[in-house]
Enzyme design. Structure first.
Site, mmCIF file in Angstrom:
data_model
loop_
_atom_site.group_PDB
_atom_site.id
_atom_site.type_symbol
_atom_site.label_atom_id
_atom_site.label_comp_id
_atom_site.label_asym_id
_atom_site.label_seq_id
_atom_site.Cartn_x
_atom_site.Cartn_y
_atom_site.Cartn_z
ATOM 1 N N SER A 114 0.769 -1.191 0.134
ATOM 2 C CA SER A 114 -0.143 0.057 -0.032
ATOM 3 C C SER A 114 0.727 1.541 -0.144
ATOM 4 C CB SER A 114 -0.855 0.013 1.346
ATOM 5 O OG SER A 114 -0.188 0.243 2.497
ATOM 6 N N LYS A 152 1.773 4.339 7.238
ATOM 7 C CA LYS A 152 0.873 5.193 6.465
ATOM 8 C C LYS A 152 1.509 6.569 6.291
ATOM 9 C CE LYS A 152 -2.190 2.609 4.588
ATOM 10 N NZ LYS A 152 -1.251 1.377 4.979
#
Length: 198
Positions: A114, A152
């Protein structure tokens, strides 16, 4: 004498336990046990300084005996995605430079893609500094509901916190500031760099 022999001789003379040594210098009992049986022959400089103080030995002498390298632990896996539970099993240690040693605290292994557009790939090792906050637009390690760890980009907005993926096929997640507080959503580390695990 080597480190193993020095520690075992100290224990013999003073009748102290591995648990006592571990508590005095801030390591685990199993680490002291591995020093004593020769499984770990190299000790990082901060720990070696504490050990030399405890044993009453000259630090310079200890460094020449230990032949230490600057190393940081690999602590389990972080999901570059979502849904992986937090794990803190030490997989091993990685050598770092003296300047890098001061910059960070541990490595985490990445699972998932991701963050691929931020050049963080599956099975990379992230070098992390333990912190409880980062500036907006910083790539960080985040603990969600005390169970799920993810890497993230952290975006702070007036309405809440965004955990932004760096992959067009992965959705970012948004939390209100109330959710951040109640779940909680905790920043636990700042990513210093990613190391490709060849």
């Amino acid at each position: 004498m080597n480190i193993q022999e020095i520690i075992n001789e100290y224990k013999r003379q003073t009748h102290v336990t591995n648990e006592f040594i571990a508590k005095e210098i801030g390591v685990t009992k199993s680490t002291v046990s591995r020093w004593c049986n020769g499984q770990i022959k190299k000790i990082n400089p901060d720990t070696l300084k504490k050990l030399s103080d405890l044993l009453g030995l000259d630090f310079e002498q200890m460094t020449s005996i230990a032949q230490f390298t600057f190393e940081k632990p690999i602590l389990g896996t972080v999901k570059a995605g979502y849904g992986l539970f937090a794990e803190e099993n030490i997989e091993g240690y990685l050598a770092v430079s003296e300047s890098e040693y001061q910059q960070g605290d541990y490595f985490l292994r990445v699972e998932g893609n991701s963050m691929i557009d931020a050049k963080i790939h599956d099975q990379d090792l992230l070098y992390v500094k333990a912190v409880n906050d980062v500036n907006t637009n910083t790539i960080a390690i985040v603990l969600i509901e005390r169970e799920e760890v993810t890497v993230k980009r952290v975006i702070k907005k007036k309405e809440g916190l965004i955990l932004e993926a760096a992959n067009p096929y992965i959705e970012s997640r948004t939390f209100t500031w109330q959710e951040v507080e109640e779940l909680p959503v905790q920043i636990i580390g700042k990513v210093i760099y990613a190391r490709r695990n060849f």
